[in-house]
Scaffold this motif. Structure first.
Motif, PDB file in Angstrom:
ATOM      1  N   GLY A  52       0.805  -1.216   0.000  1.00 44.07           N
ATOM      2  CA  GLY A  52       0.000   0.000   0.000  1.00 44.07           C
ATOM      3  C   GLY A  52       0.834   1.260   0.000  1.00 44.07           C
ATOM      4  N   ILE A  53       1.910   1.257   0.758  1.00 43.46           N
ATOM      5  CA  ILE A  53       2.808   2.415   0.804  1.00 43.46           C
ATOM      6  C   ILE A  53       3.482   2.591  -0.552  1.00 43.46           C
ATOM      7  N   ALA A  54       3.891   1.499  -1.176  1.00 43.09           N
ATOM      8  CA  ALA A  54       4.517   1.576  -2.501  1.00 43.09           C
ATOM      9  C   ALA A  54       3.540   2.159  -3.516  1.00 43.09           C
ATOM     10  N   ALA A  55       2.288   1.715  -3.487  1.00 45.74           N
ATOM     11  CA  ALA A  55       1.276   2.233  -4.417  1.00 45.74           C
ATOM     12  C   ALA A  55       1.012   3.712  -4.160  1.00 45.74           C
ATOM     13  N   ALA A  56       0.947   4.107  -2.902  1.00 42.83           N
ATOM     14  CA  ALA A  56       0.717   5.513  -2.565  1.00 42.83           C
ATOM     15  C   ALA A  56       1.868   6.384  -3.062  1.00 42.83           C
ATOM     16  N   ALA A  57       3.087   5.912  -2.894  1.00 45.81           N
ATOM     17  CA  ALA A  57       4.250   6.681  -3.345  1.00 45.81           C
ATOM     18  C   ALA A  57       4.300   6.750  -4.873  1.00 45.81           C
ATOM     19  N   ASN A  63       5.016  11.350  -0.068  1.00 42.23           N
ATOM     20  CA  ASN A  63       6.432  11.426  -0.393  1.00 42.23           C
ATOM     21  C   ASN A  63       7.297  11.263   0.841  1.00 42.23           C
ATOM     22  N   GLY A  64       6.702  11.163   2.003  1.00 46.13           N
ATOM     23  CA  GLY A  64       7.441  10.873   3.218  1.00 46.13           C
ATOM     24  C   GLY A  64       8.346  11.992   3.674  1.00 46.13           C
ATOM     25  N   TYR A  65       9.254  11.624   4.543  1.00 48.33           N
ATOM     26  CA  TYR A  65      10.245  12.523   5.102  1.00 48.33           C
ATOM     27  C   TYR A  65      11.615  11.949   4.764  1.00 48.33           C
ATOM     28  N   GLU A  66      12.642  12.693   5.056  1.00 50.20           N
ATOM     29  CA  GLU A  66      13.993  12.210   4.743  1.00 50.20           C
ATOM     30  C   GLU A  66      14.317  10.898   5.442  1.00 50.20           C
ATOM     31  N   ASP A  67      13.709  10.671   6.606  1.00 55.68           N
ATOM     32  CA  ASP A  67      14.012   9.450   7.357  1.00 55.68           C
ATOM     33  C   ASP A  67      12.841   8.467   7.395  1.00 55.68           C
ATOM     34  N   GLY A  68      11.921   8.560   6.461  1.00 51.43           N
ATOM     35  CA  GLY A  68      10.822   7.603   6.387  1.00 51.43           C
ATOM     36  C   GLY A  68       9.473   8.275   6.257  1.00 51.43           C
ATOM     37  N   ILE A  69       8.396   7.501   6.517  1.00 50.82           N
ATOM     38  CA  ILE A  69       7.036   8.042   6.413  1.00 50.82           C
ATOM     39  C   ILE A  69       6.467   8.398   7.776  1.00 50.82           C
ATOM     40  N   LYS A  70       7.200   8.144   8.832  1.00 52.18           N
ATOM     41  CA  LYS A  70       6.732   8.416  10.193  1.00 52.18           C
ATOM     42  C   LYS A  70       5.463   7.635  10.488  1.00 52.18           C
ATOM     43  N   LYS A  71       5.524   6.331  10.295  1.00 48.07           N
ATOM     44  CA  LYS A  71       4.331   5.500  10.389  1.00 48.07           C
ATOM     45  C   LYS A  71       3.645   5.579  11.745  1.00 48.07           C
ATOM     46  N   GLN A  72       4.351   5.861  12.775  1.00 51.09           N
ATOM     47  CA  GLN A  72       3.731   5.885  14.095  1.00 51.09           C
ATOM     48  C   GLN A  72       3.139   7.247  14.440  1.00 51.09           C
ATOM     49  N   HIS A  74       0.459  10.132  14.281  1.00 49.93           N
ATOM     50  CA  HIS A  74      -0.971  10.135  13.999  1.00 49.93           C
ATOM     51  C   HIS A  74      -1.279  11.108  12.881  1.00 49.93           C
ATOM     52  N   SER A  75      -2.259  10.752  12.120  1.00 50.89           N
ATOM     53  CA  SER A  75      -2.674  11.560  10.992  1.00 50.89           C
ATOM     54  C   SER A  75      -3.601  12.672  11.467  1.00 50.89           C
ATOM     55  N   CYS A  76      -3.712  13.675  10.644  1.00 47.66           N
ATOM     56  CA  CYS A  76      -4.601  14.794  10.949  1.00 47.66           C
ATOM     57  C   CYS A  76      -5.101  15.373   9.619  1.00 47.66           C
ATOM     58  N   ARG A  77      -6.068  16.258   9.682  1.00 47.80           N
ATOM     59  CA  ARG A  77      -6.600  16.854   8.455  1.00 47.80           C
ATOM     60  C   ARG A  77      -5.511  17.590   7.687  1.00 47.80           C
ATOM     61  N   GLY A  78      -4.610  18.253   8.373  1.00 44.45           N
ATOM     62  CA  GLY A  78      -3.562  19.032   7.729  1.00 44.45           C
ATOM     63  C   GLY A  78      -2.623  18.212   6.888  1.00 44.45           C
ATOM     64  N   CYS A  79      -2.326  16.981   7.304  1.00 43.82           N
ATOM     65  CA  CYS A  79      -1.393  16.167   6.525  1.00 43.82           C
ATOM     66  C   CYS A  79      -2.091  15.473   5.368  1.00 43.82           C
ATOM     67  N   CYS A  80      -3.391  15.645   5.255  1.00 47.82           N
ATOM     68  CA  CYS A  80      -4.143  15.042   4.154  1.00 47.82           C
ATOM     69  C   CYS A  80      -4.423  16.056   3.052  1.00 47.82           C
ATOM     70  N   GLY A  81      -4.012  17.272   3.258  1.00 49.68           N
ATOM     71  CA  GLY A  81      -4.306  18.312   2.282  1.00 49.68           C
ATOM     72  C   GLY A  81      -3.491  18.167   1.014  1.00 49.68           C
ATOM     73  N   TYR A  82      -4.022  18.697  -0.056  1.00 47.71           N
ATOM     74  CA  TYR A  82      -3.343  18.653  -1.339  1.00 47.71           C
ATOM     75  C   TYR A  82      -3.531  20.014  -1.983  1.00 47.71           C
ATOM     76  N   SER A  83      -2.446  20.565  -2.465  1.00 43.87           N
ATOM     77  CA  SER A  83      -2.575  21.869  -3.123  1.00 43.87           C
ATOM     78  C   SER A  83      -2.016  21.833  -4.511  1.00 43.87           C
TER      79      SER A  83
END
Length: 83
Positions: A52-57, A63-72, A74-83
């Motif tokens: 799933g992560i591979a498909a999303a990428a 696109n994650g962070y320099e050291d990973g996707i920070k899987k642990q 928690h998600s929020c509305r702000g990190c789901c935004g797209y501009s």
């Protein structure tokens, strides 16, 4: 539908916060996306979510962070935004 599968211990935890890793997998399943390979450059993706992560990428959803996707984290509305 198979969009939300619960946890490995066969529980469903509707009151838990959702992680970014979990949200990415749910969105990929809901959109019916597939990965062309299971190769992921995020060091913190788990075996359960790697496809799933591979498909999303590959589809530009994350696109994650320099050291990973920070899987642990928690998600929020702000990190789901797209501009």
């Amino acid at each position: 539908m198979g969009i939300v599968a619960g946890f490995e211990d066969h529980t469903f935890r509707p009151n838990d916060l959702i992680t970014r890793e979990q949200m990415a997998v749910i969105v990929v399943r809901a959109l019916g996306l597939n990965a062309s390979s299971k190769s992921v450059s995020f060091s913190d993706s788990s075996a359960v979510s790697i496809e799933g992560i591979a498909a999303a990428a590959e589809n530009g959803l994350i696109n994650g962070y320099e050291d990973g996707i920070k899987k642990q984290y928690h998600s929020c509305r702000g990190c789901c935004g797209y501009s």
